[in-house]
Design a protein around this motif. Structure first.
Motif, PDB file in Angstrom:
ATOM      1  N   ARG A 263      -8.423  -6.855 -12.054  1.00  0.00           N
ATOM      2  CA  ARG A 263      -8.369  -5.749 -11.101  1.00  0.00           C
ATOM      3  C   ARG A 263      -9.176  -6.053  -9.853  1.00  0.00           C
ATOM      4  N   ARG A 264     -10.370  -6.652 -10.062  1.00  0.00           N
ATOM      5  CA  ARG A 264     -11.189  -6.990  -8.901  1.00  0.00           C
ATOM      6  C   ARG A 264     -10.511  -8.074  -8.071  1.00  0.00           C
ATOM      7  N   ALA A 265      -9.920  -9.066  -8.738  1.00  0.00           N
ATOM      8  CA  ALA A 265      -9.236 -10.141  -8.014  1.00  0.00           C
ATOM      9  C   ALA A 265      -8.063  -9.588  -7.202  1.00  0.00           C
ATOM     10  N   THR A 266      -7.322  -8.643  -7.764  1.00  0.00           N
ATOM     11  CA  THR A 266      -6.225  -8.005  -7.035  1.00  0.00           C
ATOM     12  C   THR A 266      -6.760  -7.273  -5.806  1.00  0.00           C
ATOM     13  N   ALA A 267      -7.878  -6.559  -5.981  1.00  0.00           N
ATOM     14  CA  ALA A 267      -8.489  -5.857  -4.853  1.00  0.00           C
ATOM     15  C   ALA A 267      -8.945  -6.839  -3.780  1.00  0.00           C
ATOM     16  N   TYR A 268      -9.474  -7.986  -4.206  1.00  0.00           N
ATOM     17  CA  TYR A 268      -9.892  -9.002  -3.233  1.00  0.00           C
ATOM     18  C   TYR A 268      -8.697  -9.507  -2.422  1.00  0.00           C
ATOM     19  N   VAL A 269      -7.584  -9.775  -3.107  1.00  0.00           N
ATOM     20  CA  VAL A 269      -6.388 -10.254  -2.396  1.00  0.00           C
ATOM     21  C   VAL A 269      -5.928  -9.215  -1.376  1.00  0.00           C
ATOM     22  N   ASN A 270      -5.903  -7.951  -1.774  1.00  0.00           N
ATOM     23  CA  ASN A 270      -5.452  -6.911  -0.858  1.00  0.00           C
ATOM     24  C   ASN A 270      -6.464  -6.635   0.253  1.00  0.00           C
ATOM     25  N   THR A 271      -7.743  -6.893  -0.019  1.00  0.00           N
ATOM     26  CA  THR A 271      -8.750  -6.791   1.041  1.00  0.00           C
ATOM     27  C   THR A 271      -8.538  -7.874   2.087  1.00  0.00           C
ATOM     28  N   LEU A 272      -7.957  -8.993   1.671  1.00  0.00           N
ATOM     29  CA  LEU A 272      -7.631 -10.064   2.607  1.00  0.00           C
ATOM     30  C   LEU A 272      -6.356  -9.767   3.389  1.00  0.00           C
ATOM     31  N   LEU A 273      -5.505  -8.888   2.858  1.00  0.00           N
ATOM     32  CA  LEU A 273      -4.204  -8.629   3.482  1.00  0.00           C
ATOM     33  C   LEU A 273      -4.168  -7.359   4.335  1.00  0.00           C
ATOM     34  N   VAL A 274      -4.662  -6.244   3.799  1.00  0.00           N
ATOM     35  CA  VAL A 274      -4.408  -4.944   4.424  1.00  0.00           C
ATOM     36  C   VAL A 274      -5.243  -4.667   5.685  1.00  0.00           C
ATOM     37  N   PRO A 275      -6.575  -4.857   5.680  1.00  0.00           N
ATOM     38  CA  PRO A 275      -7.358  -4.476   6.868  1.00  0.00           C
ATOM     39  C   PRO A 275      -6.870  -5.120   8.155  1.00  0.00           C
ATOM     40  N   GLY A 276      -6.384  -6.349   8.080  1.00  0.00           N
ATOM     41  CA  GLY A 276      -5.895  -7.021   9.277  1.00  0.00           C
ATOM     42  C   GLY A 276      -4.704  -6.313   9.893  1.00  0.00           C
ATOM     43  N   THR A 277      -3.855  -5.706   9.064  1.00  0.00           N
ATOM     44  CA  THR A 277      -2.698  -4.988   9.610  1.00  0.00           C
ATOM     45  C   THR A 277      -3.137  -3.708  10.314  1.00  0.00           C
ATOM     46  N   VAL A 278      -4.166  -3.049   9.779  1.00  0.00           N
ATOM     47  CA  VAL A 278      -4.690  -1.838  10.430  1.00  0.00           C
ATOM     48  C   VAL A 278      -5.339  -2.209  11.759  1.00  0.00           C
ATOM     49  N   PHE A 279      -6.121  -3.297  11.764  1.00  0.00           N
ATOM     50  CA  PHE A 279      -6.772  -3.756  12.986  1.00  0.00           C
ATOM     51  C   PHE A 279      -5.721  -4.149  14.031  1.00  0.00           C
ATOM     52  N   ALA A 280      -4.623  -4.733  13.573  1.00  0.00           N
ATOM     53  CA  ALA A 280      -3.553  -5.128  14.490  1.00  0.00           C
ATOM     54  C   ALA A 280      -2.939  -3.919  15.183  1.00  0.00           C
ATOM     55  N   VAL A 281      -2.828  -2.803  14.473  1.00  0.00           N
ATOM     56  CA  VAL A 281      -2.301  -1.587  15.092  1.00  0.00           C
ATOM     57  C   VAL A 281      -3.197  -1.159  16.252  1.00  0.00           C
ATOM     58  N   VAL A 282      -4.520  -1.169  16.024  1.00  0.00           N
ATOM     59  CA  VAL A 282      -5.455  -0.806  17.088  1.00  0.00           C
ATOM     60  C   VAL A 282      -5.291  -1.754  18.276  1.00  0.00           C
ATOM     61  N   TYR A 283      -5.182  -3.046  18.000  1.00  0.00           N
ATOM     62  CA  TYR A 283      -5.095  -4.056  19.059  1.00  0.00           C
ATOM     63  C   TYR A 283      -3.796  -3.938  19.857  1.00  0.00           C
ATOM     64  N   PHE A 284      -2.657  -3.925  19.168  1.00  0.00           N
ATOM     65  CA  PHE A 284      -1.372  -3.950  19.866  1.00  0.00           C
ATOM     66  C   PHE A 284      -0.996  -2.588  20.448  1.00  0.00           C
ATOM     67  N   LEU A 285      -1.364  -1.505  19.770  1.00  0.00           N
ATOM     68  CA  LEU A 285      -1.063  -0.193  20.331  1.00  0.00           C
ATOM     69  C   LEU A 285      -1.872   0.064  21.601  1.00  0.00           C
ATOM     70  N   THR A 286      -3.099  -0.469  21.649  1.00  0.00           N
ATOM     71  CA  THR A 286      -3.890  -0.334  22.873  1.00  0.00           C
ATOM     72  C   THR A 286      -3.157  -0.983  24.043  1.00  0.00           C
ATOM     73  N   GLN A 287      -2.564  -2.162  23.808  1.00  0.00           N
ATOM     74  CA  GLN A 287      -1.781  -2.822  24.852  1.00  0.00           C
ATOM     75  C   GLN A 287      -0.572  -1.981  25.246  1.00  0.00           C
ATOM     76  N   HIS A 288       0.128  -1.439  24.248  1.00  0.00           N
ATOM     77  CA  HIS A 288       1.319  -0.635  24.540  1.00  0.00           C
ATOM     78  C   HIS A 288       0.946   0.609  25.344  1.00  0.00           C
ATOM     79  N   LEU A 289      -0.146   1.255  24.957  1.00  0.00           N
ATOM     80  CA  LEU A 289      -0.549   2.474  25.652  1.00  0.00           C
ATOM     81  C   LEU A 289      -0.954   2.191  27.096  1.00  0.00           C
ATOM     82  N   GLN A 290      -1.669   1.091  27.318  1.00  0.00           N
ATOM     83  CA  GLN A 290      -2.169   0.796  28.661  1.00  0.00           C
ATOM     84  C   GLN A 290      -1.111   0.135  29.537  1.00  0.00           C
ATOM     85  N   GLU A 291      -0.389  -0.834  28.981  1.00  0.00           N
ATOM     86  CA  GLU A 291       0.583  -1.572  29.791  1.00  0.00           C
ATOM     87  C   GLU A 291       1.951  -0.887  29.811  1.00  0.00           C
ATOM     88  N   GLY A 292       2.344  -0.290  28.691  1.00  0.00           N
ATOM     89  CA  GLY A 292       3.660   0.338  28.627  1.00  0.00           C
ATOM     90  C   GLY A 292       3.670   1.775  29.107  1.00  0.00           C
TER      91      GLY A 292
END
Length: 461
Positions: A263-292
Motif C-alpha cells: 500500500r505504501r509503495a502504491t502511494a509512493y508511485v502515485n505521489t510521483l505521478l499525481v502532484p505534477g499534473t496538478v502543478f501543470a494545471v497551475v502553470y499552463f492555465l496561468t499562461q492561458h489566462l494571461q496570454e489567451g
C-alpha cells in the motif's frame, strides 16, 4: 477543548506557517520574473536560475533534511531551516546583482529542505496515529496544495502594490514569528545515537540534484541535448548507487523497508505521478489566462481561488471519509476527479472563456487534489516507526517535489512539440499520467479486496 488538544493545535499552526511560507515561495516568484529581469538585467538563460537554484538545492537536500531531524532533533533542524530560509529571503530582497539573487535563492532552497520534511515529522510526533493525525495531515495537505495557487495571488498583489523585492521581504516577519513561537509551543524530539549515513547523503543529494538540473535543462535544450542526456545518465547512475548503499547501511538515510509494504509503495508511485499534473494545471492555465484571455497577474491569481476554496473545504471532511471508507477508496475517488478535470481542460481553445471552460475543471481539481493528497500522505506515513519519521517524510516530499519538476518538464516538452495543440496538448499528456495513477490505485484496491476475501474464506489469519 483539552489542554493537550490546544497544544497540538498550536504546534500545527506554527509548523504549517512554515510549510505555507516554503510552498508559496515555489510559485510567488514566477509572477515577478519579468520585473526581476528588467531591474537586475538578467539574461533569458540566467533568469531561469532564479527558479532552478531554489529547486536544485531544495530537491537535492530533502532526504538529508529529513534524516538529520531523526538524528539531531527535529525541532532543531526545523528551526535551523526556518532561520536559513528567512535570512536568505532578506538577502534575495536586497539583491542588486544577478549572481547575488541566484546565490540567495539557493540558500533559500537549503533552508526549505531542512525545514519542510521536519514539518511533517513534527506533526507525526505530536499526533498519535489515528483520526487526530489524519486530520492534521489533511490540514498539511491543504496548506501544501493551496500554497501553489496562493503564491500566484500573493505574487500578483505584492508586485502590483510594491515591487518584486516584496515577494521575498514578506517572508522575513513570518519567519521571525515562527522562530519566536517554535520553542514556546513545539517540543524537541528525542535524538538518536549512531553514525550518519554520509555515503547515502552524498549519492542521494548529488543524484537528485543532478536529476533536477537535467530536467531543468530540457525546457530550453530538449531531451536529446547531449549535455542533458549525460547529466540525466550520471544522475540515474548515482541514484542506483544510492539504493545499493542504502541496502547495506546500518542507519540508512532512506530505509528501504519503507517500500516493502504494497500500500505504501502504491502511494509512493502515485505521489510521483499525481502532484505534477496538478502543478501543470497551475502553470499552463496561468499562461492561458494571461496570454489567451488577457488577465493580469492579480486577476490570474484570483482565478485560482475557487480551486483553493474547494480544496480546503474538502480537506476538512476527508478525515471522516477515510475513517469510514479507508484510504484506498478515497484515493481512487480523488484521482478520478483529477482525471475528469484534466480531460475537461483538453477542450480548451483560444476562444475558451473562464466561466464556461475553466471554472468547472478548477472545482473538480480542487476536490480531487484534496482527497488525493490527504489519502497519499496518510498511506505513505502510516506504520512508519517514530525514529524513522523524518526519513519517511523526506521520501514522501522528495517524490512529491520530483513529480512537480519532472512532470512539468515532460508536459512542457509535450506542449512545445505539439503542432497547434496549444495548452490542450499539455492537459492531454497530464490526463495520461493521471490515468496511470488511477489504474495503479484500482489495481491495489482489487488486490486488497481479493486478499481480504481469501483471509475471510480461510477463517482469518
Amino acid at each position: 477543548m483539552t489542554q493537550r488538544t490546544t497544544a497540538s493545535h498550536a504546534v500545527l499552526a506554527v509548523v504549517l506557517a512554515c510549510q505555507l511560507m516554503v510552498g508559496v515561495d515555489a510559485t510567488v516568484v514566477n509572477v515577478a520574473l519579468p520585473e526581476i529581469q528588467m531591474r537586475l538585467h538578467f539574461t533569458q538563460t540566467g533568469l531561469a536560475w532564479v527558479f532552478n537554484a531554489y529547486t536544485l538545492a531544495f530537491g537535492g537536500l530533502l532526504l538529508l533534511g529529513g534524516r538529520a531531524g531523526d538524528l539531531l532533533g527535529r525541532r532543531r533542524m526545523f528551526s535551523l531551516g526556518v532561520l536559513l530560509f528567512t535570512a536568505a529571503s532578506l538577502l534575495c530582497g536586497l539583491a542588486t546583482r544577478p549572481w547575488w539573487l541566484v546565490a540567495a535563492r539557493a540558500l533559500q532552497g537549503v533552508g526549505g529542505a531542512l525545514a519542510s520534511p521536519n514539518v511533517l515529522s513534527l506533526i507525526m510526533s505530536n499526533h498519535a496515529e489515528g483520526p487526530g493525525r489524519t486530520r492534521a495531515l489533511g490540514v498539511f495537505a491543504a496548506a501544501s496544495s493551496a500554497s501553489l495557487a496562493l503564491g500566484l495571488l500573493a505574487g500578483g498583489v505584492l508586485t502590483l502594490v510594491g515591487s518584486w523585492r516584496w515577494v521575498f521581504f514578506v517572508n522575513v516577519p513570518v519567519g521571525v514569528a515562527i522562530l519566536v513561537l517554535t520553542p514556546v509551543f513545539v517540543r524537541e524530539t528525542e535524538t538518536r545515537r549512531g553514525r550518519f549515513d554520509l555515503p547515502g547523503a552524498v549519492t542521494a543529494t548529488a543524484g537528485v540534484a543532478g536529476l533536477a538540473y537535467g530536467v531543468a535543462r530540457t525546457t530550453a535544450s530538449g531531451w536529446a541535448d547531449p549535455v542533458t542526456v549525460a547529466v540525466l545518465g550520471v544522475a540515474m547512475l548515482l541514484l542506483v548507487c544510492f539504493v545499493l548503499v542504502e541496502a547495506r547501511a546500518e542507519q540508512p538515510i532512506m530505509p528501504l523497508w519503507l517500500f516493502a509494504d504494497r500500500r505504501r509503495a502504491t502511494a509512493y508511485v502515485n505521489t510521483l505521478l499525481v502532484p505534477g499534473t496538478v502543478f501543470a494545471v497551475v502553470y499552463f492555465l496561468t499562461q492561458h489566462l494571461q496570454e489567451g484571455l488577457g488577465y493580469g497577474p492579480l486577476a490570474s491569481g484570483l482565478a485560482f481561488l475557487p480551486m483553493t476554496v474547494v480544496l480546503m473545504g474538502v480537506v476538512r471532511r476527508v478525515g471522516d471519509l477515510i475513517g469510514r471508507w479507508g484510504t484506498r477508496p478515497v484515493m481512487v475517488a480523488g484521482i478520478a476527479l483529477v482525471v475528469a478535470a484534466l480531460l475537461w481542460l483538453t477542450r480548451l481553445t483560444g476562444d475558451s472563456g473562464y466561466l464556461a471552460d475553466v471554472l468547472g475543471p478548477l472545482v473538480l481539481l480542487g476536490a480531487g487534489a484534496g482527497l488525493t493528497t490527504v489519502a497519499l500522505s496518510v498511506t505513505s506515513l502510516s506504520g512508519v516507526r517514530a525514529e524513522d519519521s523524518g526519513a519517511g517524510a523526506g521520501v514522501f516530499q522528495t517524490l512529491q517535489w520530483t513529480s512537480w519538476s519532472l512532470g512539468l518538464a515532460v508536459l512542457v516538452s509535450v506542449y512545445h512539440r505539439a503542432s497547434g495543440g496549444g495548452v490542450s496538448s499539455a492537459f492531454t499528456g497530464a490526463s495520461v499520467i493521471a490515468g496511470l495513477a488511477l489504474l495503479n490505485a484500482l489495481v491495489l484496491a482489487r488486490r486488497t479486496a481479493c486478499e481480504a476475501s481469501d483471509v475471510s474464506a480461510g477463517g482469518g489469519g
